[in-house]
Write an enzyme that holds these catalytic residues in place. Structure first.
Site, PDB file in Angstrom:
ATOM      1  N   ARG A 115       0.838  -1.198   0.000  1.00 33.93           N
ATOM      2  CA  ARG A 115       0.000   0.000   0.000  1.00 33.93           C
ATOM      3  C   ARG A 115       0.865   1.237   0.000  1.00 33.93           C
ATOM      4  NH1 ARG A 115      -5.503  -1.547   3.095  1.00 33.93           N
ATOM      5  NH2 ARG A 115      -5.666  -3.604   2.131  1.00 33.93           N
TER       6      ARG A 115
ATOM      7  N   GLU B 171       0.789   4.051   1.110  1.00 33.68           N
ATOM      8  CA  GLU B 171       0.352   5.039   2.109  1.00 33.68           C
ATOM      9  C   GLU B 171       1.361   6.170   2.098  1.00 33.68           C
ATOM     10  OE1 GLU B 171      -2.265   4.357   4.157  1.00 33.68           O
ATOM     11  OE2 GLU B 171      -2.407   2.190   4.387  1.00 33.68           O
TER      12      GLU B 171
ATOM     13  N   ARG C   7       1.527   3.054  12.810  1.00 31.37           N
ATOM     14  CA  ARG C   7       0.724   1.843  12.579  1.00 31.37           C
ATOM     15  C   ARG C   7       0.472   1.522  11.107  1.00 31.37           C
ATOM     16  NH1 ARG C   7      -2.996   5.722  13.483  1.00 31.37           N
ATOM     17  NH2 ARG C   7      -4.746   5.629  12.057  1.00 31.37           N
TER      18      ARG C   7
ATOM     19  N   SER D  82     -10.778  -5.766   8.872  1.00 34.00           N
ATOM     20  CA  SER D  82     -11.997  -5.358   8.151  1.00 34.00           C
ATOM     21  C   SER D  82     -12.568  -6.584   7.462  1.00 34.00           C
ATOM     22  CB  SER D  82     -11.705  -4.348   7.049  1.00 34.00           C
ATOM     23  OG  SER D  82     -11.321  -3.145   7.594  1.00 34.00           O
TER      24      SER D  82
ATOM     25  N   ARG E  99      -0.239  -5.517  12.944  1.00 31.83           N
ATOM     26  CA  ARG E  99      -1.052  -4.827  13.968  1.00 31.83           C
ATOM     27  C   ARG E  99      -1.442  -5.792  15.080  1.00 31.83           C
ATOM     28  NH1 ARG E  99      -4.978  -0.382  11.088  1.00 31.83           N
ATOM     29  NH2 ARG E  99      -3.324   0.716   9.985  1.00 31.83           N
TER      30      ARG E  99
HETATM   31  P1  ATP Z   1      -7.373   1.250   6.887  1.00 26.50           P
HETATM   32  O1  ATP Z   1      -6.603   0.000   7.072  1.00 26.50           O
HETATM   33  O2  ATP Z   1      -8.764   1.041   6.369  1.00 26.50           O
HETATM   34  O3  ATP Z   1      -6.586   2.324   6.146  1.00 26.50           O
HETATM   35  P2  ATP Z   1      -6.606   2.645   9.127  1.00 26.50           P
HETATM   36  O4  ATP Z   1      -6.500   2.136  10.510  1.00 26.50           O
HETATM   37  O5  ATP Z   1      -5.378   2.822   8.339  1.00 26.50           O
HETATM   38  O6  ATP Z   1      -7.583   1.737   8.324  1.00 26.50           O
HETATM   39  P3  ATP Z   1      -7.577   5.046  10.273  1.00 26.50           P
HETATM   40  O7  ATP Z   1      -6.705   4.790  11.397  1.00 26.50           O
HETATM   41  O8  ATP Z   1      -9.062   5.125  10.499  1.00 26.50           O
HETATM   42  O9  ATP Z   1      -7.377   4.005   9.087  1.00 26.50           O
HETATM   43  O10 ATP Z   1      -7.082   6.332   9.583  1.00 26.50           O
HETATM   44  C1  ATP Z   1      -7.774   6.838   8.489  1.00 26.50           C
HETATM   45  C2  ATP Z   1      -6.825   7.522   7.569  1.00 26.50           C
HETATM   46  O11 ATP Z   1      -6.288   8.678   8.213  1.00 26.50           O
HETATM   47  C3  ATP Z   1      -5.623   6.701   7.223  1.00 26.50           C
HETATM   48  O12 ATP Z   1      -5.809   5.784   6.197  1.00 26.50           O
HETATM   49  C4  ATP Z   1      -4.672   7.787   6.829  1.00 26.50           C
HETATM   50  O13 ATP Z   1      -4.918   8.169   5.493  1.00 26.50           O
HETATM   51  C5  ATP Z   1      -5.007   8.937   7.749  1.00 26.50           C
HETATM   52  N1  ATP Z   1      -4.072   9.033   8.881  1.00 26.50           N
HETATM   53  C6  ATP Z   1      -4.098   8.362  10.032  1.00 26.50           C
HETATM   54  N2  ATP Z   1      -3.119   8.721  10.844  1.00 26.50           N
HETATM   55  C7  ATP Z   1      -2.428   9.667  10.195  1.00 26.50           C
HETATM   56  C8  ATP Z   1      -1.278  10.449  10.513  1.00 26.50           C
HETATM   57  N3  ATP Z   1      -0.640  10.306  11.667  1.00 26.50           N
HETATM   58  N4  ATP Z   1      -0.837  11.320   9.598  1.00 26.50           N
HETATM   59  C9  ATP Z   1      -1.467  11.470   8.445  1.00 26.50           C
HETATM   60  N5  ATP Z   1      -2.557  10.765   8.090  1.00 26.50           N
HETATM   61  C10 ATP Z   1      -3.026   9.884   8.943  1.00 26.50           C
HETATM   62  P1  AMO Z   2      -8.352  -3.223   4.987  1.00 20.41           P
HETATM   63  O1  AMO Z   2      -7.891  -2.288   3.929  1.00 20.41           O
HETATM   64  O2  AMO Z   2      -9.093  -2.627   6.138  1.00 20.41           O
HETATM   65  O3  AMO Z   2      -9.303  -4.351   4.360  1.00 20.41           O
HETATM   66  O4  AMO Z   2      -7.111  -4.040   5.523  1.00 20.41           O
HETATM   67  C1  AMO Z   2      -7.289  -5.079   6.459  1.00 20.41           C
HETATM   68  C2  AMO Z   2      -6.355  -4.909   7.627  1.00 20.41           C
HETATM   69  O5  AMO Z   2      -5.008  -4.881   7.185  1.00 20.41           O
HETATM   70  C3  AMO Z   2      -4.241  -4.033   8.018  1.00 20.41           C
HETATM   71  N1  AMO Z   2      -3.623  -2.984   7.211  1.00 20.41           N
HETATM   72  C4  AMO Z   2      -2.397  -2.495   7.401  1.00 20.41           C
HETATM   73  N2  AMO Z   2      -1.451  -2.770   8.298  1.00 20.41           N
HETATM   74  C5  AMO Z   2      -0.315  -2.081   8.238  1.00 20.41           C
HETATM   75  N3  AMO Z   2      -0.037  -1.137   7.322  1.00 20.41           N
HETATM   76  C6  AMO Z   2      -0.953  -0.822   6.380  1.00 20.41           C
HETATM   77  N4  AMO Z   2      -0.680   0.115   5.471  1.00 20.41           N
HETATM   78  C7  AMO Z   2      -2.200  -1.504   6.397  1.00 20.41           C
HETATM   79  N5  AMO Z   2      -3.309  -1.438   5.654  1.00 20.41           N
HETATM   80  C8  AMO Z   2      -4.143  -2.341   6.152  1.00 20.41           C
HETATM   81  C9  AMO Z   2      -5.187  -3.452   9.051  1.00 20.41           C
HETATM   82  C10 AMO Z   2      -6.526  -3.600   8.389  1.00 20.41           C
HETATM   83  O6  AMO Z   2      -7.548  -3.719   9.346  1.00 20.41           O
HETATM   84  N6  AMO Z   2      -9.981  -6.492   1.492  1.00 20.41           N
HETATM   85  C11 AMO Z   2     -10.228  -5.971   2.832  1.00 20.41           C
HETATM   86  C12 AMO Z   2     -10.426  -7.093   3.822  1.00 20.41           C
HETATM   87  C13 AMO Z   2     -11.676  -7.929   3.600  1.00 20.41           C
HETATM   88  O7  AMO Z   2     -12.789  -7.338   3.508  1.00 20.41           O
HETATM   89  O8  AMO Z   2     -11.562  -9.167   3.573  1.00 20.41           O
HETATM   90  C14 AMO Z   2      -9.060  -5.097   3.240  1.00 20.41           C
HETATM   91  O9  AMO Z   2      -7.984  -5.146   2.692  1.00 20.41           O
HETATM   92  O10 AMO Z   2      -5.081  -4.258  10.219  1.00 20.41           O
END
Ligand code: ATP
Ligand code: AMO
Length: 437
Positions: free
Chosen positions: A214, A216, A222, A363, A411
């Site tokens: 990803r 990101e 995290r 998720s 995580r």
């Molecule tokens: P997902 O796996 O669906 O991305 P997540 O745990 O990464 O879940 P959240 O923690 O709800 O998502 O955060 C939402 C979004 O906020 C992140 O995907 C990221 O784009 C942004 N974000 C979170 N923390 C930070 C940070 N410290 N700085 C910048 N952006 C952030």
């Molecule tokens: P999602 O995008 O929420 O769902 O990802 C699932 C879980 O993967 C972990 N995760 C990460 N951990 C570390 N770094 C990251 N950049 C990162 N992105 C995601 C989180 C998150 O909860 N296809 C769906 C899943 C499904 O519906 O089966 C999906 O990818 O712990």
């Protein structure tokens, strides 16, 4: 040089034995007439005694002249010695130096000198020689072992799916583009579509433990750019069944660590507080979740239906609930297109998240298995269904109802062990600043 097939681990050296042990020079203490070398291997440590007047000069010179972290093999007799750190010591007949270390180390594996995380990650091999760092990865391995066993109990088959793909699936994060024989391709963000295609076959229940990529943009404690996803997908499952399997995998992981990783928990200082969850995880609806977050008064603005949960909101709720919990019944508009809505209410999604008080872990949801509705979902999400034809067409040939989820393995490790930074749960993390080692 020793062929070391008859090597004894330090923990197995008993008084009366004559052994060859091999490992790293942890420490040398020279007290004058007598000196001690502490040898460390994967199982522990053992003291090697050098009595200078009574032993061959060359042997003493070799044993005491070797730099810390060099690799040596020591052959000798094992005796009881209450003053030795492990209660036994070896009087050596021979010391072979298998690999000499530089005297200047970029990192102190004895842990006496603290190092920054970036220094640790630049020198991971040395960092992993510390008991508490090694423990994290032994526990990580145990979590995977336990997960595989839980999946077997759930009758799921282990699969692997492509990591080089033509299309992305997870809207929130960017893809890493690559060139594939002159064509644009991407690193896979999630096995989502492939696990669905497989669950819809004769296999029915599948799981995968593998990398996801990803792009990101942000740097947080995290998020990783390469993470490990533990994925499940089951045909003839609804979201409630999927949550049951998810809970059993997480619970099995905790229980296995509690049962099998006592020394590792001790190395991390967690032996007293570590507890596998005993109660089943509460299931809150999204509506209940936002009400509870609003009631904490931690947010400047009250959340309303349709808002994504902000990180501070997740933290406030996590503190309020105090254990793992599911959030169910999300607004459809903030869940991906492949998640099914409740029958008769296209605003309410069967998607769910599993939360740890510190962050989101999982998720998942029931999937849209009806062809027409799936195509409409793509369009609503602004995706061109044509590009996903390899996927959508299989929904025309008998795709059963199915559901699944993904756990972020790092995580899980991080929250289980209370690590501050997700990078501590990966051997060689990939983040915005780090592409090597
Ligand atoms: P997902 O796996 O669906 O991305 P997540 O745990 O990464 O879940 P959240 O923690 O709800 O998502 O955060 C939402 C979004 O906020 C992140 O995907 C990221 O784009 C942004 N974000 C979170 N923390 C930070 C940070 N410290 N700085 C910048 N952006 C952030
Ligand atoms: P999602 O995008 O929420 O769902 O990802 C699932 C879980 O993967 C972990 N995760 C990460 N951990 C570390 N770094 C990251 N950049 C990162 N992105 C995601 C989180 C998150 O909860 N296809 C769906 C899943 C499904 O519906 O089966 C999906 O990818 O712990």
């Amino acid at each position: 040089m020793h062929g070391l097939e008859d090597r004894t681990y330090t923990s197995d050296a008993e008084p009366g034995d004559h052994v060859t042990v091999a490992g790293w020079v942890h420490e040398v203490r020279d007290l004058g007439g007598i000196a001690f070398l502490i040898l460390r291997d994967t199982e522990g440590r053992i003291q090697v005694k050098f009595e200078k007047d009574e032993m061959d000069d060359e042997l003493v010179e070799t044993g005491l002249g070797v730099a810390r972290e060099s690799v040596i093999a020591v052959t000798g007799a094992v005796d009881e010695e209450p003053r030795a750190p492990t209660g036994v010591e070896i009087t050596p007949d021979s010391v072979d130096v298998l690999a000499e270390s530089d005297t200047e180390l970029p990192l102190d594996p004895s842990g006496k000198v603290d190092a920054e995380l970036s220094t640790r990650l630049d020198n991971r091999t040395l960092d992993l020689r510390k008991d508490e760092v090694k423990a994290v990865f032994e526990i990580r391995g145990e979590i995977f072992r336990a997960a595989r066993e839980a999946f077997r109990d759930a009758n799921a088959t282990e699969i692997t799916t492509p990591k080089i793909v033509a299309t992305g699936t997870e809207g929130g994060t960017e893809l890493f583009p690559i060139t594939y024989f002159g064509e644009e391709a991407f690193m896979n963000q999630s096995p989502q579509l492939f696990k669905q295609l497989t669950a819809g076959s004769s296999l029915e229940r599948v799981f995968e433990i593998g990398p996801i990529f990803r792009a990101e943009e942000h740097n947080t404690p995290r998020h990783l750019n390469e993470a490990t996803s533990i994925d499940f997908e089951g045909a003839f499952c609804d979201h409630e069944d999927a949550m049951d399997v998810c809970e059993s995998v997480i619970r099995s992981a905790y229980e296995a660590v509690e049962r099998n990783c006592e020394p590792q928990l001790e190395a991390l200082g967690l032996e007293a507080e570590f507890e596998a969850p005993t109660e089943s995880f509460p299931r809150l609806t999204y509506e209940e979740a936002i009400e509870r977050i609003n009631a904490t008064g931690e947010l400047d603005e009250q959340l309303v239906w349709g808002d994504d949960l902000p990180t501070e909101g997740e933290h406030a709720l996590g503190e309020d609930v105090g254990e793992h919990y599911f959030i169910t019944d999300w607004p459809s508009e903030i869940k991906p297109f492949y998640i099914k809505d409740y029958d008769g209410d296209d605003t309410l999604s069967t998607g769910f998240d599993l939360m740890h008080p510190r962050m989101e872990l999982v998720s998942g949801g029931q999937r849209e298995h009806r062809y027409e509705e799936l195509i409409a979902g793509f369009e609503q999400q602004g995706l061109d269904p044509e590009e996903f034809e390899y996927y959508t067409k299989m929904f025309k040939y008998g795709m059963p109802p199915h559901a699944g989820w993904a756990i972020g393995a790092e995580r899980l490790v991080m929250t289980m062990l209370g690590l501050d930074n997700i990078r501590e749960a990966v051997l060689f993390p990939r983040d915005r600043q780090r592409l090597s080692p």
